[in-house]
Design a protein around this motif. Structure first.
Motif, PDB file in Angstrom:
ATOM      1  N   LEU A 382      -3.908   4.724  -3.930  1.00 47.47           N
ATOM      2  CA  LEU A 382      -4.397   3.701  -2.440  1.00 47.47           C
ATOM      3  C   LEU A 382      -2.998   3.994  -1.509  1.00 47.47           C
ATOM      4  O   LEU A 382      -2.869   4.257  -0.433  1.00 47.47           O
ATOM      5  CB  LEU A 382      -4.473   2.105  -3.038  1.00 47.47           C
ATOM      6  CG  LEU A 382      -4.843   1.469  -2.034  1.00 47.47           C
ATOM      7  CD1 LEU A 382      -6.277   2.114  -0.927  1.00 47.47           C
ATOM      8  CD2 LEU A 382      -4.947  -0.222  -1.780  1.00 47.47           C
ATOM      9  N   GLY A 383      -1.975   2.895  -1.900  1.00 44.30           N
ATOM     10  CA  GLY A 383      -0.757   2.382  -1.516  1.00 44.30           C
ATOM     11  C   GLY A 383      -0.693   1.479  -0.526  1.00 44.30           C
ATOM     12  O   GLY A 383      -1.799   0.818  -0.181  1.00 44.30           O
ATOM     13  N   GLN A 384       0.701   0.918  -0.114  1.00 42.77           N
ATOM     14  CA  GLN A 384       0.270  -0.209   0.899  1.00 42.77           C
ATOM     15  C   GLN A 384       0.223   0.454   1.900  1.00 42.77           C
ATOM     16  O   GLN A 384       0.061   1.404   2.674  1.00 42.77           O
ATOM     17  CB  GLN A 384       2.378  -0.521   1.079  1.00 42.77           C
ATOM     18  CG  GLN A 384       3.268  -0.870  -0.019  1.00 42.77           C
ATOM     19  CD  GLN A 384       2.715  -2.519  -0.370  1.00 42.77           C
ATOM     20  OE1 GLN A 384       2.683  -2.685   0.257  1.00 42.77           O
ATOM     21  NE2 GLN A 384       3.879  -2.479  -2.016  1.00 42.77           N
ATOM     22  N   PRO A 385      -1.053  -0.838   2.310  1.00 44.45           N
ATOM     23  CA  PRO A 385      -0.998  -1.050   3.676  1.00 44.45           C
ATOM     24  C   PRO A 385       0.070  -0.759   4.932  1.00 44.45           C
ATOM     25  O   PRO A 385       0.917  -1.198   5.096  1.00 44.45           O
ATOM     26  CB  PRO A 385      -2.142  -2.410   4.362  1.00 44.45           C
ATOM     27  CG  PRO A 385      -1.396  -3.085   2.777  1.00 44.45           C
ATOM     28  CD  PRO A 385      -0.466  -2.366   2.021  1.00 44.45           C
ATOM     29  N   LEU A 386      -0.120  -0.127   5.828  1.00 44.07           N
ATOM     30  CA  LEU A 386       0.383   0.146   7.443  1.00 44.07           C
ATOM     31  C   LEU A 386       0.299  -0.997   7.568  1.00 44.07           C
ATOM     32  O   LEU A 386       0.656  -1.300   9.382  1.00 44.07           O
ATOM     33  CB  LEU A 386       0.107   1.164   7.465  1.00 44.07           C
ATOM     34  CG  LEU A 386      -0.220   2.568   6.890  1.00 44.07           C
ATOM     35  CD1 LEU A 386      -0.066   3.977   7.041  1.00 44.07           C
ATOM     36  CD2 LEU A 386       1.438   2.495   5.773  1.00 44.07           C
ATOM     37  N   GLY A 387      -0.843  -2.356   7.909  1.00 40.76           N
ATOM     38  CA  GLY A 387      -1.436  -3.146   8.888  1.00 40.76           C
ATOM     39  C   GLY A 387      -2.340  -3.517   8.502  1.00 40.76           C
ATOM     40  O   GLY A 387      -3.516  -2.946   7.777  1.00 40.76           O
ATOM     41  N   GLU A 400      -5.673   1.422   7.857  1.00 40.10           N
ATOM     42  CA  GLU A 400      -4.606   2.363   7.234  1.00 40.10           C
ATOM     43  C   GLU A 400      -4.120   2.027   5.956  1.00 40.10           C
ATOM     44  O   GLU A 400      -3.435   1.079   6.072  1.00 40.10           O
ATOM     45  CB  GLU A 400      -3.972   3.461   8.098  1.00 40.10           C
ATOM     46  CG  GLU A 400      -3.298   4.582   7.730  1.00 40.10           C
ATOM     47  CD  GLU A 400      -3.395   5.206   9.286  1.00 40.10           C
ATOM     48  OE1 GLU A 400      -2.569   6.377   9.206  1.00 40.10           O
ATOM     49  OE2 GLU A 400      -3.915   4.594  10.549  1.00 40.10           O
ATOM     50  N   PHE A 401      -4.087   2.725   5.480  1.00 40.09           N
ATOM     51  CA  PHE A 401      -2.872   2.439   3.634  1.00 40.09           C
ATOM     52  C   PHE A 401      -2.394   3.663   4.041  1.00 40.09           C
ATOM     53  O   PHE A 401      -2.257   5.187   4.697  1.00 40.09           O
ATOM     54  CB  PHE A 401      -4.100   2.345   3.155  1.00 40.09           C
ATOM     55  CG  PHE A 401      -4.527   1.169   2.298  1.00 40.09           C
ATOM     56  CD1 PHE A 401      -3.993   0.180   1.933  1.00 40.09           C
ATOM     57  CD2 PHE A 401      -5.405   0.755   3.534  1.00 40.09           C
ATOM     58  CE1 PHE A 401      -5.033  -0.949   1.524  1.00 40.09           C
ATOM     59  CE2 PHE A 401      -6.727  -0.225   3.520  1.00 40.09           C
ATOM     60  CZ  PHE A 401      -6.318  -1.484   2.741  1.00 40.09           C
ATOM     61  N   VAL A 402      -1.278   4.079   2.726  1.00 41.83           N
ATOM     62  CA  VAL A 402      -0.459   5.204   2.649  1.00 41.83           C
ATOM     63  C   VAL A 402      -1.291   6.658   2.722  1.00 41.83           C
ATOM     64  O   VAL A 402      -0.823   7.225   2.800  1.00 41.83           O
ATOM     65  CB  VAL A 402       0.835   4.728   2.204  1.00 41.83           C
ATOM     66  CG1 VAL A 402       1.795   5.922   1.191  1.00 41.83           C
ATOM     67  CG2 VAL A 402       1.923   3.766   1.987  1.00 41.83           C
ATOM     68  N   TRP A 407     -12.477   3.552   7.565  1.00 42.00           N
ATOM     69  CA  TRP A 407     -13.769   3.329   8.439  1.00 42.00           C
ATOM     70  C   TRP A 407     -14.484   2.332   8.234  1.00 42.00           C
ATOM     71  O   TRP A 407     -15.554   2.720   7.255  1.00 42.00           O
ATOM     72  CB  TRP A 407     -14.192   4.030   9.579  1.00 42.00           C
ATOM     73  CG  TRP A 407     -14.775   4.214  10.648  1.00 42.00           C
ATOM     74  CD1 TRP A 407     -14.296   4.111  11.610  1.00 42.00           C
ATOM     75  CD2 TRP A 407     -16.555   4.619  10.847  1.00 42.00           C
ATOM     76  NE1 TRP A 407     -15.044   3.777  12.921  1.00 42.00           N
ATOM     77  CE2 TRP A 407     -16.323   4.098  12.098  1.00 42.00           C
ATOM     78  CE3 TRP A 407     -16.940   4.637  10.057  1.00 42.00           C
ATOM     79  CZ2 TRP A 407     -18.090   4.430  12.357  1.00 42.00           C
ATOM     80  CZ3 TRP A 407     -18.628   4.659  10.485  1.00 42.00           C
ATOM     81  CH2 TRP A 407     -18.647   3.886  11.578  1.00 42.00           C
ATOM     82  N   VAL A 408     -15.335   1.506   8.649  1.00 39.76           N
ATOM     83  CA  VAL A 408     -16.525   0.761   8.134  1.00 39.76           C
ATOM     84  C   VAL A 408     -17.635   0.046   9.212  1.00 39.76           C
ATOM     85  O   VAL A 408     -16.791  -0.352  10.714  1.00 39.76           O
ATOM     86  CB  VAL A 408     -15.613  -0.694   7.399  1.00 39.76           C
ATOM     87  CG1 VAL A 408     -17.435  -1.281   6.855  1.00 39.76           C
ATOM     88  CG2 VAL A 408     -15.340  -0.728   6.464  1.00 39.76           C
TER      89      VAL A 408
END
Length: 426
Positions: A382-387, A400-402, A407-408
């Motif tokens: 998954l990785g860190q969220p970018l915001g 968005e994640f790393v 999209w939901v």
């Protein structure tokens, strides 16, 4: 624990029914308006239970962190114990092990010991209902029904949940001590890491149903007393947050209950489009305040119900009834992206996700497919969220994640989880 029970319940099997009744069911169906900020604490109020999160279950952004609620009335087989031990949190639901071990307390403790022998890092929670007096608990032998059970003041008859179970009355001080002692007795065992309080919403629902406005406040006094006596290092989690809960002492979305809880389980979050949006906000508010959240979901998530299943739910249910547990996994995987997408919009530290078709692991009755680690959507990077999430329309959200794009479409119950291309470092 209501929604997952609906999929596999049958009066013929004698399975326990935890459907909401009366006011709380109606509240789930009404929906609610979106709000920008949902506060746990009043202005100037401090957090009385802020503490070292070292007691919280293991967590990182490497992948979605899984948890599971489960019960089996006899004894789990070895494969089931191994699967349970692969989750960060196991909540041992009502009716665990009483047929084999003589009581739910002994059955749950035996299961907890076996899980911890495989993976000592798993957080194991013991189930305690706030309102419904379920059978098969050893503590039930000392329950004074005539004195402690809730009565309808109009008839003086016992208030009955689901046409089967008497109700607790938290206004009775002697009852409170009995209820709290049940939790503290189980927490004496090293293998039990915390208590899970179910049906918190019913403490308010019964207040409305029989015109007992002081009962919800009485329950909160009980819960605060338990909190004050909780042993060091133990957790108190509840079925509290509910987007469409009636406003009262529990506050908007029942969030005020997080004053005494370390975190909240969330169910019935898909009863309306506005309710789903509110659930995302509730999860983010709780996580920002340092509480953990445990979202539960199933292949039925996204098909809201009132008193009966939609056609789509019935189609899924009919198919699942023909399958053994192992056969279910590839089938129900096709439905995971929407509930997981909703979860990922809010996910921060100490957010946990569960996906299963039932909470009943018995091969006789439930045949639950409960192992979250069977889905690549949960185990992949998954990785860190970018915001934080971005709201691109009234019911369209992205995040968005790393390693992942989310999209939901809340209104159409569609989730898209797109893996990013991995580029080799030069």
């Amino acid at each position: 624990m209501e929604r997952e029970e609906e999929a596999h319940r049958s009066e013929e099997t004698g399975e326990i029914d935890d459907q909401g009744t009366g006011s709380d069911q109606e509240a789930d169906d009404k929906g609610d308006d979106e709000s920008d900020e949902i506060k746990i604490f009043d202005d100037g109020e401090g957090d009385a239970i802020a503490k070292n999160k070292a007691y919280f279950p293991e967590w990182n952004f490497d992948h979605v962190r899984p948890w599971v609620p489960l019960r089996r009335d006899d004894s789990y087989d070895n494969d089931q114990i191994l699967q349970m031990a692969g989750h960060d949190i196991v909540m041992l639901e009502k009716a665990n092990g009483f047929r084999t071990h003589g009581s739910v307390e002994l059955g749950a403790l035996e299961a907890a010991k076996r899980i911890k022998n495989v993976n000592s890092k798993v957080t194991v929670l013991f189930y305690l209902n706030a309102m419904i007096h379920y059978p098969h608990y050893e503590a039930g032998s000392t329950f004074k029904q005539d004195e402690w059970a809730m009565r309808d003041p109009k008839t003086n008859e016992f208030y009955i949940w689901n046409n089967r179970f008497v109700s607790y009355d938290h206004r009775n001080l002697e009852f409170r001590e009995w209820w709290i002692a049940r939790a503290l007795d189980m927490l004496q065992h090293d293998e039990i890491d915390g208590i899970f309080i179910d049906a918190i919403i019913k403490t308010a629902a019964i207040s409305n149903s029989i015109n007992a406005p002081d009962h919800e406040v009485a329950y909160i006094e009980t819960a605060n007393d338990l909190r004050a006596r909780l042993p060091e290092g133990k957790l108190l989690i509840g079925n509290a947050l509910r987007a469409n809960a009636p406003k009262g002492a529990g506050g908007e979305g029942n969030i005020k209950h997080l004053k005494y809880l370390d975190g909240s389980y969330l169910e019935n979050w898909d009863r309306s489009d506005a309710g789903i949006v509110k659930t995302i906000q509730l999860m983010r508010s709780a996580l920002t305040a340092g509480r953990l959240i445990m979202l539960t979901s199933s292949p039925f998530s996204g098909y809201p119900i009132a008193k009966s299943y939609t056609r789509k739910q019935n189609e899924i249910l009919a198919t699942l009834k023909t399958m053994a547990a192992e056969e279910k996994y590839p089938y129900i995987e096709q439905f995971i992206d929407f509930p997981l997408g909703v979860f990922l919009l809010a996910v921060e530290e100490f957010a946990y996700f569960s996906y299963h078709d039932s909470v009943d692991a018995s091969p006789r009755t439930g045949k639950a497919a409960f192992d979250c680690n069977r889905y690549v959507q949960i185990t992949r990077q998954l990785g860190q969220p970018l915001g934080p999430y971005v709201k691109e329309g009234e019911f369209i959200f992205t995040r968005e994640f790393v390693n992942l794009k989310v999209w939901v479409d809340v209104q159409n119950k569609v989730g898209k989880l797109t893996e990013k291309e991995v580029r080799d470092e030069l």
